[in-house]
Design an enzyme around this catalytic site. Sequence first.
Site, short mmCIF file in Angstrom:
data_model
loop_
_atom_site.label_atom_id
_atom_site.label_comp_id
_atom_site.label_asym_id
_atom_site.label_seq_id
_atom_site.Cartn_x
_atom_site.Cartn_y
_atom_site.Cartn_z
N GLU A 1 3.26 4.28 2.12
CA GLU A 1 3.30 3.94 3.56
C GLU A 1 2.18 2.96 3.85
O GLU A 1 1.05 3.13 3.38
CB GLU A 1 3.03 5.16 4.47
CG GLU A 1 4.14 6.15 4.61
CD GLU A 1 3.77 7.30 5.56
OE1 GLU A 1 2.95 7.11 6.48
OE2 GLU A 1 4.31 8.39 5.37
N GLU B 1 1.22 13.93 2.24
CA GLU B 1 -0.18 14.06 2.66
C GLU B 1 -0.65 15.51 2.74
O GLU B 1 -0.98 16.02 3.82
CB GLU B 1 -0.37 13.33 3.99
CG GLU B 1 0.04 11.86 3.89
CD GLU B 1 -0.02 11.09 5.21
OE1 GLU B 1 -0.21 11.72 6.25
OE2 GLU B 1 0.12 9.86 5.17
C1 PNW Z 1 1.16 9.06 8.23
N1 PNW Z 1 -5.26 8.29 8.66
O1 PNW Z 1 0.06 9.88 8.50
C2 PNW Z 1 2.35 9.97 8.25
O2 PNW Z 1 2.86 10.22 6.96
C3 PNW Z 1 3.45 9.55 9.18
O3 PNW Z 1 4.28 10.64 9.46
C4 PNW Z 1 2.86 8.94 10.43
O4 PNW Z 1 3.82 8.67 11.41
C5 PNW Z 1 2.15 7.68 10.01
O5 PNW Z 1 1.13 7.96 9.08
C6 PNW Z 1 1.52 6.91 11.17
O6 PNW Z 1 0.54 7.69 11.78
C7 PNW Z 1 -1.24 9.42 8.54
O7 PNW Z 1 -6.04 8.91 9.42
C8 PNW Z 1 -2.13 10.13 9.29
O8 PNW Z 1 -5.67 7.36 7.97
C9 PNW Z 1 -3.47 9.77 9.32
C10 PNW Z 1 -3.90 8.68 8.61
C11 PNW Z 1 -3.00 7.94 7.86
C12 PNW Z 1 -1.66 8.32 7.83
#
Ligand code: PNW
Length: 504
Positions: A391, A174
């Site tokens: 994910e 990301e």
């Molecule tokens: C992911 N959104 O981040 C990360 O890759 C992980 O490390 C994290 O634990 C997981 O999501 C759960 O939060 C994200 O705002 C952060 O849509 C933000 C978003 C999506 C995924």
Amino acid sequence: PAYLQEVADAKLLDDFLWGVASAAFQVEGAVDAEGKGPSVWDLLPHRWANSIADNTTGDITANNYYLYKQDNARLKALGIQSYSFSIGWARIFPFGRGPVNAQGVTHYDDLFANLMDNDIKAVVTLFHWDTPLALFNSYGAWTSEDIVEDYFNYAKYVITRYDKYVTAWYTFNEPQYCNWRFSTYPYGTILPDYNGIGVGGGLRARFLCGHYTLLAHATVYKWYKEVFGGTKPMTHKTSANYILPNSSSAADAEAVTRQYDFDIGWFGGMWTNGDYPASLKSTLGDLLPTLTADQMALIKGSGDFYALDGYTANYAAAPPNGIAACAANRSDPNFPECSITSPLQPDGFPEGPNADAGASWLWSTPQAIRPFLSFITKDYFPTVPSIVVSEFGFADPCEASFNSPSQILWDLRRADYIQSYLDNILAARVLDGVNVTGAFAWAIYDNYEWNSGLGTRFGLQYNNMTSQERYPKASMFQFLNWFQTHGTLGSGAANITAPVGKVK
Ligand code: PNW
């Protein structure tokens, strides 16, 4: 709904890549063990009061650094085909560059060997946010061009040593969160003002750091394919959510497009001519570094498949003063996206009961993945050859306040989400013709959820953070049952032949 009937007997591709995911800092613990150097995420919870919701640290979390053998044995016994995890840069290079830490290398040697012994495929992220702290102290890390070379050296070391064990590579997790998750700028003055970005970072830091992240990705990709001769698929992982316009107005439709340009387009030059999207260039002006013709050529084509971290869905609306006025004013509160997003509540997707999650940005709208997969691969980036959901997952709001495993194990909202999400992936493939080739549930078990600490649980296995006992939740059984029906379970399902040790 009708599509469920139509996919009831459908099967995935035989080589569909699937499993559960984690990241080094979120599961390993052992933050100062065996020669590891500190990362920004070791600093933050210790030095900045209230930066973490429950004031917990990642010092121990799920202790996977010591418990990986039993964790892998459990994955095998459950029949999980693949494990997606990241390597800790500061375990291998404690200072981010310079001398290699032999103990850290031995740890990952053992982890890979053990995964192979258990017949679990390894899908590896080179960098999941744990920037070596020394690189901040030397030159401000991601806001300096120097990071490209240091990341390249780290990546070359890891790839050279482990490529033979790896099924697919992700360079970055990301990258669009580089100025937030890769660094501590948003949290104020822990670190000084580097590279003229101003204390606290801000827009200048955000787009500088994106720039060097993108160049670091493309540099590694080119070396891997052309010099190393690598044959495994490689890309970066993009966080993005499906977006619907808040109304039928033209302004809200434009807000949707702009939001996609920032979420998907910013790091999507691999699927175009290598340049940044036009809307970013015109809105950001000199805040967005310019890509040279050579850099665009490097970025273009620097991915073998699209990796989507797609959890939820949003509405987008134009700001009240209009997109043009917002885009012309750097101090407008909605600059630079000039779109206002809000969660897409289940109205648009009436199957989703219990949609509210234990994370403010997350609602249970798993049906959105079906149109989103089509949108990315057919509309936004028609050159994408295949897409993996790298994910997806859900934080069940009930779990934070539960304190016994017997309550947490009944994570029925997550189980619903997982089932519906997978049904919709299958519908995208079978009914819409999307070449979706993999899916990974976040997370292997409850872990350190960044600024939300240990209280926000995303695991398909419960983890007791004191005793370090893991138990599969209802959602894990739903997940496995789905793959048993529509795919193939891993070779070791329910076939433990040796006692499982507790320490390495
Ligand atoms: C992911 N959104 O981040 C990360 O890759 C992980 O490390 C994290 O634990 C997981 O999501 C759960 O939060 C994200 O705002 C952060 O849509 C933000 C978003 C999506 C995924």
